[in-house]
Structures are given as structure tokens and as C-alpha cells.
Design an enzyme around this catalytic site. Structure first.
Site, mmCIF file in Angstrom:
data_model
loop_
_atom_site.group_PDB
_atom_site.id
_atom_site.type_symbol
_atom_site.label_atom_id
_atom_site.label_comp_id
_atom_site.label_asym_id
_atom_site.label_seq_id
_atom_site.Cartn_x
_atom_site.Cartn_y
_atom_site.Cartn_z
ATOM 1 C CE LYS A 54 -3.695 -2.563 2.173
ATOM 2 N NZ LYS A 54 -4.496 -2.855 3.384
ATOM 3 C CD GLN A 98 -3.212 -4.503 6.455
ATOM 4 O OE1 GLN A 98 -3.154 -3.485 5.777
ATOM 5 N NE2 GLN A 98 -3.727 -5.622 5.982
ATOM 6 C CG ASP A 121 -9.462 -0.465 4.774
ATOM 7 O OD1 ASP A 121 -9.107 -0.638 3.586
ATOM 8 O OD2 ASP A 121 -8.788 -0.832 5.754
#
Ligand code: BQF
Length: 296
Positions: A54, A98, A121
Site C-alpha cells: 500500500k 490493517q 477502507d
């Protein structure tokens, strides 16, 4: 029949190129570059790889990012305070925690702490709720990436029978919502299968579009697939393989070699849905910086 291969690497690159151009324009107008704050709790090897991927993608498109690495012993209170500080910080556009998280931390509790306007997200209940109403929102990157693949390859969704195998928060559930509810890109008749489904084949065999996100290598065999189906493999399983440099290889949830003989379209693993996940994160981070979804 031998299926056409859906090239997620290629489509993801096209998306990153388009994001890079948009970021350039945004910065030329006098804005600072978008900024993504990544939070990594603990030292799960896969999570380290994913956050690295990422960060590299951010660099490539001109998005600034930082990965904060926290010990896996951090308390929920401490972690939530850190998130609240990023919520308040106007130089932070997107916040990503994460997953998976260490077991003493509740992912729901942690994700709800993120300001939904920075939830790139798309995991916050506000974004999940708005998705289910087909309202503008941050959409979970993996299913959004799958919808983007359908668009790129002009694969029709409307009125098709879509079967989603796997009902996770991050992939299966939002995937089914997008397929069934999205007004311009969805409107499929959608079935969700989960681990309690009695006769999986009875469902998968009827799928015009089969999306597999079960986390089980080779779950889907050719005899479970309808001739001409579109097969999307979201699985990423690490299998021990001494012949590779890393000592493992990635395989999906679909018996690729067998199923590609029956499908009309199929995604490989790696190089299918995975790269799209990361590309859609770049798109969401740009949307967050521009405050396109939540102007207020
Ligand atoms: C590829 C993920 C399970 C649990 C947590 C490219 C990625 C993967 C594969 C990637 C994933 C999966 C990510 C490929 C991010 C997708 O070439 O096939 C990129 O980086 N992903 C994650 O952040 O957390 C996960 C899967």
C-alpha cells in the site's frame, strides 16, 4: 471453452495512472498531496507485506503516506486515542487500520473510532450502512475492485444470477450488496453462501457470476461451475512450496486450471483481484482528500 483471463494487474495499473493524473491536478490547483495514515498493530508477516504494498502504491500515485507500527500489546484505549488524534488532524485524509488485529482488540470497536469521513477502507458502520442504501460512501476496496473489473471488461451484471461464496464483513457481504443493490453497476439476483450452506454445488452450479471469498484453497472444482460462468477468485492462500524463493506460493479458492475450461472469464491468483484492492484504496484516499463524498 477456455476462459478469457481477467488481468487485474493491468486494470489496477490503469486505475493508478488515472489517480496519479487526478492527484497531479489536485496539487496543481494549490492543494497539498493526499495523505494516508496506516496503522499496523503487531508483526503479522502478511500484514507487513500488505502495508508495504500500500505504501509503495501511494508513492507511485503521488499520495503521501505513513505507517505507524504499534506493539501487539497495545491496549484498546491507547489505540483508540491514537485514532482520535488522527481524526482531529486536518493533514490526515485517510486512516486505515490493517487487519487482522490481535485477538484482545475488537475490530468493530476500533473501526468505529475512525471518523467515517476518513474511513478509506469502507469498514465503518456509517459507510457499510450507506452502501446498503446505495448512497455515496467509501466502499470496501476488494468488492469495489471486483465491480471495477466487470466495468472494464464490459461484463454484464444486471439480471444475472450472482452467487457469492463467503459472507465476511470485508468481502462477501459488501460484494453481495454491490451486486444486488447498486443502481448502475449491480441489479443482479444474488445468493450468499456461507459455511453453513448445505449443498454448495446446488448453488454455485446456477451462478452466471461466481465470486469466491471463502479462504479455502481449491474449494471450487470444475463440476461446481456452470458452463460459460464468470468466475472471480478472491481467495489468497499461502501454500508451502519449496521450489519458490519465499518458500510458499499463493493460490486462490478456485481450481484455476480445471475451472478455466468451463468459465467464460476467470481471475488468476495472484494478479487478479488482489492488485485491484490496492488500486481502489488509492481511489478512496483521493476521494477522502477531495472531500468528494462527505463535503461537510
Ligand atoms: C496479487 C488481504 C486477506 C486478509 C487481509 C496484490 C494484494 C494481494 C494480492 C494486497 C489483502 C489482499 C490485503 C495481490 C491487500 C489484497 O497480485 O494477487 C495485492 O496487497 N492485498 C490486505 O491489506 O489485507 C488482507 C487479504
Amino acid at each position: 471453452m477456455s476462459a478469457e483471463i481477467i488481468d487485474g494487474r493491468k486494470v489496477a495499473e490503469l486505475i493508478r495512472n488515472s489517480v496519479r493524473e487526478d492527484v497531479e491536478q489536485w496539487v496543481e490547483k494549490g492543494n497539498r498531496p493526499p495523505f494516508l495514515q496506516v496503522i499496523l498493530v503487531g508483526d503479522d508477516p502478511a500484514s507487513i507485506v500488505y502495508t508495504g504494498t500500500k505504501s509503495k502504491a501511494c508513492k507511485e500515485v503521488g499520495i503521501d503516506s505513513n505507517t505507524m507500527v504499534l506493539q501487539d500489546t497495545i491496549s484498546a484505549i491507547e489505540l483508540k486515542q491514537i485514532i482520535q488524534d488522527f481524526n482531529q488532524d486536518d493533514s490526515v485524509d485517510g486512516i486505515l487500520v490493517q487487519t487482522p488485529l490481535p485477538s484482545h482488540l475488537s475490530k468493530y470497536d476500533v473501526i468505529e473510532t475512525i471518523d467515517y469521513r476518513k474511513d478509506v477502507d469502507g469498514f465503518h458502520p456509517m459507510n457499510v450502512g450507506r452502501l446498503s442504501l446505495d448512497q455515496p460512501c467509501f466502499r470496501s476496496c476488494t468488492p469495489a475492485g471486483v465491480m471495477e473489473l466487470f466495468k472494464h471488461y464490459s461484463i454484464p451484471v444486471k439480471s444475472k444470477h450472482a452467487v457469492v461464496v463467503g459472507a465476511s464483513d470485508i468481502v462477501g457481504s459488501p460484494m453481495a450488496v454491490m451486486l444486488s443493490r447498486e443502481n448502475t453497476t449491480g441489479k443482479a439476483t444474488t445468493t450468499i453462501c456461507n459455511k453453513y450452506t448445505r449443498d454448495l454445488t446446488a448453488h454455485t452450479i446456477n451462478a452466471d457470476i461466481l465470486i469466491v471469498a471463502a479462504g479455502q484453497p481449491h474449494l471450487i472444482k470444475p463440476e461446481m461451475v456452470k458452463e460459460g460462468a464468470v468466475v472471480i477468485d478472491v481467495g489468497i492462500n499461502r501454500i508451502a512450496d519449496e521450489t519458490t524463493e519465499k518458500g510458499y506460493k499463493l493460490v486462490g479458492d478456485v481450481d484455476f486450471e480445471g475451472v478455466k475450461k468451463k468459465a467464460s472469464w476467470i481471475t488468476p491468483v495472484p494478479g487478479g483481484v488482489g492488485p485491484m484492492t490496492v488500486a481502489m484504496l488509492m481511489k478512496n484516499t483521493l476521494l477522502a482528500a477531495k472531500k468528494s463524498l462527505y463535503p461537510g
